[in-house]
Design a protein around this motif. Structure first.
Motif, PDB file in Angstrom:
ATOM      1  N   LEU A 256     -25.500 -22.683  -0.939  1.00 25.51           N
ATOM      2  CA  LEU A 256     -26.598 -23.742  -0.890  1.00 25.51           C
ATOM      3  C   LEU A 256     -27.915 -22.850  -0.149  1.00 25.51           C
ATOM      4  CD1 LEU A 256     -24.725 -27.080   0.166  1.00 25.51           C
ATOM      5  CD2 LEU A 256     -25.454 -26.192  -2.228  1.00 25.51           C
ATOM      6  N   ARG A 257     -27.678 -22.437   0.953  1.00 19.01           N
ATOM      7  CA  ARG A 257     -28.837 -21.690   1.430  1.00 19.01           C
ATOM      8  C   ARG A 257     -29.435 -20.509   0.575  1.00 19.01           C
ATOM      9  NH1 ARG A 257     -26.232 -19.537   5.780  1.00 19.01           N
ATOM     10  NH2 ARG A 257     -26.168 -17.539   4.426  1.00 19.01           N
ATOM     11  N   ASP A 258     -28.442 -19.589   0.110  1.00 18.63           N
ATOM     12  CA  ASP A 258     -29.108 -18.921  -0.880  1.00 18.63           C
ATOM     13  C   ASP A 258     -29.714 -19.286  -1.938  1.00 18.63           C
ATOM     14  OD1 ASP A 258     -27.725 -16.853   1.001  1.00 18.63           O
ATOM     15  OD2 ASP A 258     -26.088 -16.517  -0.234  1.00 18.63           O
ATOM     16  N   HIS A 259     -29.409 -20.571  -2.539  1.00 20.70           N
ATOM     17  CA  HIS A 259     -29.974 -20.771  -3.801  1.00 20.70           C
ATOM     18  C   HIS A 259     -30.932 -21.875  -3.319  1.00 20.70           C
ATOM     19  CE1 HIS A 259     -26.360 -19.029  -5.382  1.00 20.70           C
ATOM     20  NE2 HIS A 259     -27.131 -19.181  -6.424  1.00 20.70           N
ATOM     21  N   GLY A 260     -31.470 -22.117  -2.026  1.00 24.19           N
ATOM     22  CA  GLY A 260     -32.664 -22.877  -1.841  1.00 24.19           C
ATOM     23  C   GLY A 260     -32.402 -24.238  -1.975  1.00 24.19           C
ATOM     24  N   VAL A 261     -31.154 -24.726  -1.809  1.00 29.01           N
ATOM     25  CA  VAL A 261     -30.755 -26.274  -2.076  1.00 29.01           C
ATOM     26  C   VAL A 261     -30.860 -27.043  -0.620  1.00 29.01           C
ATOM     27  CG1 VAL A 261     -28.805 -27.773  -2.408  1.00 29.01           C
ATOM     28  CG2 VAL A 261     -29.374 -25.888  -3.879  1.00 29.01           C
ATOM     29  N   ASP A 262     -31.566 -27.977  -0.664  1.00 31.62           N
ATOM     30  CA  ASP A 262     -31.952 -28.903   0.582  1.00 31.62           C
ATOM     31  C   ASP A 262     -31.730 -30.170   0.707  1.00 31.62           C
ATOM     32  OD1 ASP A 262     -34.079 -28.901  -0.830  1.00 31.62           O
ATOM     33  OD2 ASP A 262     -35.293 -28.029   0.596  1.00 31.62           O
ATOM     34  N   ARG A 263     -31.116 -30.588  -0.717  1.00 33.33           N
ATOM     35  CA  ARG A 263     -30.835 -32.178  -0.805  1.00 33.33           C
ATOM     36  C   ARG A 263     -29.653 -32.299  -1.565  1.00 33.33           C
ATOM     37  NH1 ARG A 263     -33.344 -36.121  -4.268  1.00 33.33           N
ATOM     38  NH2 ARG A 263     -34.624 -34.656  -4.859  1.00 33.33           N
ATOM     39  N   LEU A 264     -28.318 -33.056  -1.205  1.00 31.69           N
ATOM     40  CA  LEU A 264     -27.390 -32.922  -1.848  1.00 31.69           C
ATOM     41  C   LEU A 264     -27.009 -34.284  -2.269  1.00 31.69           C
ATOM     42  CD1 LEU A 264     -25.425 -30.452  -2.231  1.00 31.69           C
ATOM     43  CD2 LEU A 264     -24.177 -31.011  -0.163  1.00 31.69           C
ATOM     44  N   THR A 265     -26.278 -34.384  -3.224  1.00 29.51           N
ATOM     45  CA  THR A 265     -25.264 -35.439  -3.829  1.00 29.51           C
ATOM     46  C   THR A 265     -23.923 -34.872  -3.890  1.00 29.51           C
ATOM     47  OG1 THR A 265     -27.125 -36.495  -5.166  1.00 29.51           O
ATOM     48  CG2 THR A 265     -24.805 -36.926  -5.605  1.00 29.51           C
ATOM     49  N   VAL A 266     -23.194 -35.778  -2.920  1.00 31.29           N
ATOM     50  CA  VAL A 266     -21.629 -35.481  -3.080  1.00 31.29           C
ATOM     51  C   VAL A 266     -20.779 -36.524  -3.750  1.00 31.29           C
ATOM     52  CG1 VAL A 266     -19.786 -35.110  -1.497  1.00 31.29           C
ATOM     53  CG2 VAL A 266     -22.058 -34.383  -0.663  1.00 31.29           C
ATOM     54  N   LYS A 267     -19.983 -35.859  -4.643  1.00 33.19           N
ATOM     55  CA  LYS A 267     -18.991 -36.668  -5.380  1.00 33.19           C
ATOM     56  C   LYS A 267     -17.650 -36.272  -5.223  1.00 33.19           C
ATOM     57  CE  LYS A 267     -21.822 -37.581  -9.500  1.00 33.19           C
ATOM     58  NZ  LYS A 267     -21.430 -39.078  -9.630  1.00 33.19           N
TER      59      LYS A 267
END
Length: 410
Positions: A355-366
């Motif tokens: 997630l850090r490497d791909h710049g993800v900073d908001r997450l939906t968890v299923k």
């Protein structure tokens, strides 16, 4: 609200007051109560009328504009069938040649109203005297219909020629008697052994009047379905509302079916005939295709994930989890499609790094088929508090092992 107050509210001065009240506005109750008391209305009548405007405002989500002419209770509104679903129940009776329906356990009369609206003659009963009286008020526009106090256990079905064109609709109580919490709500029950009238009584009515339908919990066990009957799980905007068991001429597809409904969408019907009898399962995480499909919950409840594997040529990630992997993109009306970005064995540290490497900073968890706590996982991933780049992660199983699949909706 007792019977005496209900009668005052629905006749004469009380009914005029109720019809004249402005639309409900949260926070305005106290000032409105005071104005009405100053005008000479009794405090208990004022409180009951204002409560009805509050409930009617809440009921619009289920009944649309019809809510403004109904009398409601909190429990009755919560348990009532929403208008669009009740209309489907009623249409099934009408299209089967039924002209009269005994509604046994009618509640506030939502299904009875839908049936009456399709020119069916309804004879409704409810065990609670006040609830039956409320249903009678809600059925006032249809003089051929009635609602009275009575017990489904004491109902005697018509026989011989008197049973021709006659059906029954049962909505057994699925709550324990008495108060279960501080709000006054009683505890839900999910076992067939705990409903009232009993499952055996429901089946007795179905044997006497073959055109019978019974609204039951979505937890209805597949093994309890009688031979030749149909159990249909229905969802609305992804939430499974009910499982209705249909008998006799009301059966359209014997066995298990799922009806997927929602605002603005075309209804989708899924049957056992459409499904792989034994859905294939993914051999390994390495076999995961570029597309992941999530079936509607009604399809999962009905045990019809095989219809999704058949429609996509795919395989379920693990038996019972519902998620299906496929190599090609398909528009499936009873499932949502995602593009797979990454898949890996479930490991918090590895997922955090991705997630850090791909710049993800908001997450939906299923998640399905695993015991992961989604809130705890978010804390462990330590994402920035105000993110703009979102990802969806699916935590589930492949070959019994926990995996995480990062996807994007399509």
């Amino acid at each position: 609200m007792d019977l005496a107050l209900l009668r005052r509210l629905t006749t004469g001065e009380g009914w005029g007051l109720l019809q004249a009240l402005p639309p409900y506005e949260p926070g305005s109750e106290l000032s409105l109560q005071q104005r009405l008391r100053d005008a000479g209305f009794e405090p208990d009548l004022v409180a009951a009328a204002i409560n009805q405007t509050r409930l009617r405002a809440k009921a619009v989500a289920k009944f649309g504009p019809f809510a403004q002419g109904m009398v409601l209770t909190s429990d009755g509104l919560e348990q009532a069938t929403r208008l669009e679903v009740a209309a489907r129940h009623a249409e099934r009776f009408r299209s089967s040649g039924i002209h009269t329906v005994y509604d046994l356990g009618c509640g506030i009369g939502a299904d009875a109203m839908a049936m009456a609206g399709l020119d069916l003659r309804v004879r409704a009963i409810d065990a609670d005297e006040v609830t039956a009286a409320i249903a009678a008020v809600n059925l006032r526009h249809w003089p051929e219909c009635s609602a009275t106090q009575g017990l489904a256990e004491e109902f005697t079905p018509p026989a011989g020629e008197g049973a021709r064109g006659v059906g029954a609709w049962l909505d057994p109580a699925r709550r324990t008697p008495g108060v279960a919490d501080v709000s006054g709500r009683t505890r839900r029950v999910f076992s067939l052994d705990a409903i009232s009238p009993s499952w055996e009584r429901v089946q007795e009515v179905a044997r006497a009047l073959p055109a019978t339908g019974a609204k039951l919990s979505p937890a209805f066990p597949h093994a309890a379905l009688p031979a030749g009957a149909e159990a249909q799980w229905t969802s609305w905007d992804g939430e499974v509302l009910e499982c209705v068991v249909w008998w006799g001429p009301l059966v359209r597809d014997a066995g298990r079916t799922a009806a997927v409904l929602g605002r603005g969408g075309t209804p989708a019907l899924v049957t056992q005939a459409q499904a792989d009898p034994e859905p294939p399962a993914l051999g390994s995480l390495a076999d995961l295709g570029p597309w992941l499909y999530e079936p509607d919950r009604a399809v999962i409840r009905a045990g019809l994930v095989g219809a999704l594997t058949a429609a996509t040529g795919g395989a379920e990630l693990d038996p019972g989890v519902g998620y299906v992997s496929a190599g090609t993109a398909h528009d499936v009306p009873f499932a949502r499609r995602y593009a797979v970005q990454e898949a890996m064995p479930f490991n918090v540290k590895a997922l955090r790094a991705w997630l850090r490497d791909h710049g993800v900073d908001r997450l939906t968890v299923k998640k399905r088929g695993v015991t992961v706590d989604a809130d705890q996982l978010r804390r462990q991933l330590r994402l920035p508090p105000r993110g703009r780049t979102e990802a969806v992660v699916v935590i589930t199983r492949v070959r019994g092992q926990q995996v995480v699949v990062v996807v994007q909706p399509r």
